[in-house]
Design a protein around this motif. Structure first.
Motif: not given
Length: 131
Positions: A102-131
């Motif tokens: 399950x962790x492998x599938x989740x990791x691969x899904x995140x990599x394929x979904x976000x495609x670039x580390x900057x996209x993942x960082x932006x999503x993390x930033x949005x989740x942190x600031x929206x709290x």
């Protein structure tokens, strides 16, 4: 005690230093101030330290997932899964193939979904600031 005496002050000094560096150098938030403040000769050793820290953190995440899953199964919150005890001397040494998968599938899904580390960082930033 060491957390309050050593770790928190070190983090504060690091964050204040990054902030001062960004204000002084005019660095934008898109760049990485952590690596920008490191002198050129120390950049590769610092990348090695960051890589080792990432490996340690990922191992802690995996161990925690195995432990939480095992306890949830024992408490009846999750259905039974195959739990492999990897040591006959130590009780807590376990491996759960389903969790690893399950962790492998989740990791691969995140990599394929976000495609670039900057996209993942932006999503993390949005989740942190929206709290």
């Amino acid at each position: 005690m060491g957390l309050y005496v050593l770790v928190y002050p070190a983090l504060l000094i690091n964050y204040f230093g990054q902030g001062a560096f960004m204000l002084r150098q005019g660095t934008t938030a898109e760049s990485n101030p952590f690596y920008a403040i490191i002198p050129g000769a120390l950049l590769y050793p610092m990348i090695a330290v960051a890589t080792v820290a990432t490996i340690i953190a990922s191992q802690a995440l995996i161990s925690g997932a195995f432990s939480l899953t095992s306890q949830a199964v024992q408490l009846g919150y999750l259905p039974r899964v195959n739990i492999v005890h990897t040591s006959s001397q130590q009780h807590g040494q376990i491996y759960i193939p389903a969790v690893r998968s399950l962790m492998m599938v989740g990791s691969v899904t995140l990599v394929l979904g976000f495609q670039r580390s900057t996209n993942l960082a932006a999503a993390y930033g949005i989740s942190v600031t929206e709290r």
